[in-house]
Design a protein around this motif. Structure first.
Motif, PDB file in Angstrom:
ATOM      1  N   CYS A  19       0.951  -0.909  -0.171  1.00 51.98           N
ATOM      2  CA  CYS A  19      -0.193   0.231   0.275  1.00 51.98           C
ATOM      3  C   CYS A  19       0.924   1.804  -0.177  1.00 51.98           C
ATOM      4  CB  CYS A  19      -0.512  -0.001   1.021  1.00 51.98           C
ATOM      5  SG  CYS A  19      -2.399   1.245   1.936  1.00 51.98           S
TER       6      CYS A  19
ATOM      7  N   ARG B 142       3.800  -1.814  -7.501  1.00 52.83           N
ATOM      8  CA  ARG B 142       2.537  -0.582  -6.879  1.00 52.83           C
ATOM      9  C   ARG B 142       3.411   0.199  -5.188  1.00 52.83           C
ATOM     10  NH1 ARG B 142      -2.888   0.160  -4.141  1.00 52.83           N
ATOM     11  NH2 ARG B 142      -1.241   1.639  -2.926  1.00 52.83           N
TER      12      ARG B 142
ATOM     13  N   LYS C 173       0.368   9.125   1.155  1.00 51.55           N
ATOM     14  CA  LYS C 173      -1.404   8.453   1.200  1.00 51.55           C
ATOM     15  C   LYS C 173      -1.904   9.565   1.471  1.00 51.55           C
ATOM     16  CE  LYS C 173      -1.209   5.085   1.347  1.00 51.55           C
ATOM     17  NZ  LYS C 173      -1.250   4.265  -0.743  1.00 51.55           N
TER      18      LYS C 173
ATOM     19  N   HIS D 176      -8.559  -3.070  -2.276  1.00 50.37           N
ATOM     20  CA  HIS D 176      -9.526  -1.979  -1.125  1.00 50.37           C
ATOM     21  C   HIS D 176     -10.798  -2.316  -1.264  1.00 50.37           C
ATOM     22  CE1 HIS D 176      -5.489  -0.330  -1.702  1.00 50.37           C
ATOM     23  NE2 HIS D 176      -5.951   1.048  -0.443  1.00 50.37           N
TER      24      HIS D 176
ATOM     25  N   GLU E 172      -2.516  -5.231  -3.407  1.00 52.83           N
ATOM     26  CA  GLU E 172      -1.567  -4.817  -2.213  1.00 52.83           C
ATOM     27  C   GLU E 172      -0.463  -6.622  -2.020  1.00 52.83           C
ATOM     28  OE1 GLU E 172      -2.880  -0.368  -1.088  1.00 52.83           O
ATOM     29  OE2 GLU E 172      -3.517  -2.183   0.412  1.00 52.83           O
TER      30      GLU E 172
ATOM     31  N   ASP F 267      -2.996  -0.780   5.481  1.00 54.10           N
ATOM     32  CA  ASP F 267      -3.765  -1.823   4.910  1.00 54.10           C
ATOM     33  C   ASP F 267      -3.118  -2.916   5.213  1.00 54.10           C
ATOM     34  OD1 ASP F 267      -5.067   0.167   4.124  1.00 54.10           O
ATOM     35  OD2 ASP F 267      -5.271  -0.124   2.252  1.00 54.10           O
TER      36      ASP F 267
ATOM     37  N   GLN G  57      -5.414  -6.248   4.463  1.00 54.31           N
ATOM     38  CA  GLN G  57      -5.692  -6.501   3.148  1.00 54.31           C
ATOM     39  C   GLN G  57      -4.375  -6.965   2.212  1.00 54.31           C
ATOM     40  OE1 GLN G  57      -7.602  -2.864   2.172  1.00 54.31           O
ATOM     41  NE2 GLN G  57      -6.456  -2.317   1.478  1.00 54.31           N
TER      42      GLN G  57
HETATM   43 MN    MN Z   1      -3.786   0.579   0.907  1.00 54.34          MN
END
Ligand code: MN
Ligand code: PEP
Length: 341
Positions: free
Chosen positions: A102, A126, A131, A272, A298, A309, A312
């Motif tokens: 993330c 990524r 953020k 997400h 992610e 995050d 996730q």
């Molecule tokens: Mn994220």
């Protein structure tokens, strides 16, 4: 207004049409396909009310545009468009997988993650340096230091990088490092920002706003395209509904709906949408089955230590399994995944 020229139209006829439209104050965009030339007239369609366009030489058909977007519409550009990112092609062809943490947090963790996702079959990395956090007390990203680390990871792996731009004041800086500039869900309707990235010579990934309709989302893409930048990727990342079992509700139907409305490549971010790592794999399979051209996932080398995050984020081994699963679904719908899986 879209004007389809006759297959055998003469060059003078085309020029005359363009001149007439421009004299009426329209911006004219041309799309030359293999079979047909199409003119997109952008301006107030009312100004054309008294002009018998359809009977002008060289014109086959005039299609008034009811939709508020034009450049990104399928009518204007019937073939799927392709967006090239450092040797990786988004659009028709293999499903491309973007993966990574993330946020960029730590050099070692980022490099470890980057090598692992590449090994598993991801074709882009990524990571956020800026953020958008709900709480002002939460980790806000490493800023320029993060961008430097991301560039180092690109250097080490050869993977092009995707990173978010939140503020027009950081445009030059972010564009210096990014291969793809991401506009996050919260900024999908930040029109100043959209105009700004419309002037960049970099592909732009636009995530769907938390409560944005598909038309609003396409209007945001139109903002970018209207400035001259046509290299746009759309990314569905879940929308807010009454359901609380997931962080957001992944709108799978957005994939085929977008495919019918726009020529732009469509990506899905199941991370997400889900908010929890266990759901990421099944949602990824569903996205590819529905026709997504890519995924954004992610992945973190140590999710339990992630500053953003973590719940996730997939561990690299789980991500590798996901790529295998997604590759099987891709093959079932007549595609491959990029990265050679
Ligand atoms: Mn994220
Ligand atoms: C992200 O991709 O890091 C992110 C913040 O996503 P979204 O804008 O979709 O919430």
């Amino acid at each position: 207004m879209i004007i389809v020229l006759k297959r055998d139209h003469k060059e003078e006829e085309r020029q005359q049409l363009v001149q007439t439209l421009r004299a009426l104050g329209f911006a004219v965009h041309e799309s030359k396909g293999v079979q047909r030339t199409i003119l997109g007239a952008i301006g107030d369609e009312e100004a054309l009310r008294d002009l018998p366009l359809e009977s002008m030489p060289g014109v086959e058909r005039v299609i008034p545009i009811l939709k508020p977007y034009k450049l990104v519409s399928r009518e204007f550009h019937p073939e799927d468009s392709r967006v090239e990112v450092g040797g990786v092609s988004f659009g028709p062809g293999p499903v491309q997988i973007i993966a990574g943490p993330c946020s960029i947090e730590d050099r070692q963790l980022l490099l470890e993650t980057a090598h692992a996702i590449k090994e598993a079959g991801a074709t882009c990395l990524r990571g956020g340096a800026y953020k958008p956090r709900t709480s002002p007390y939460a980790f806000q990203g490493l800023g320029e230091k993060g961008l430097e680390l991301l560039a180092e990871a690109r250097e080490a792996t050869g993977l092009p990088v995707v990173t978010e731009l939140m503020d027009p004041r950081d445009t030059v800086l972010v564009a210096r490092y990014a291969d793809v500039v991401q506009i996050g869900a919260r900024n999908m309707q930040n029109f100043r920002l959209l105009k700004e990235v419309g002037n960049l010579e970099k592909p732009i990934l636009i995530k769907r706003g938390l409560a944005a309709t598909i038309t609003e989302w396409l209007m945001s893409a139109e903002y970018v395209a209207a400035q001259g930048n046509r290299r746009i990727l759309l990314c569905e990342r879940g929308i807010r509904t009454y359901e609380t079992a997931t962080r957001n509700t992944l709108d799978i139907s957005a994939v085929p709906v977008l495919k019918s409305q726009t020529h732009l490549p469509v990506l899905v971010d199941p991370s997400h949408a889900a908010g929890t790592w266990e759901l990421v794999e099944p949602l990824s399979r569903a996205a590819v089955a529905a026709g997504a051209d890519g995924l954004m996932i992610e992945v973190h080398a140590r999710p339990e230590a992630a500053l953003c995050d973590g719940n996730q984020s997939l561990k690299p081994e789980r991500f590798a399994r996901l790529v295998e699963q997604v590759a099987a679904v891709a093959r079932a719908v007549g595609r491959d995944v990029g990265g050679g899986r």
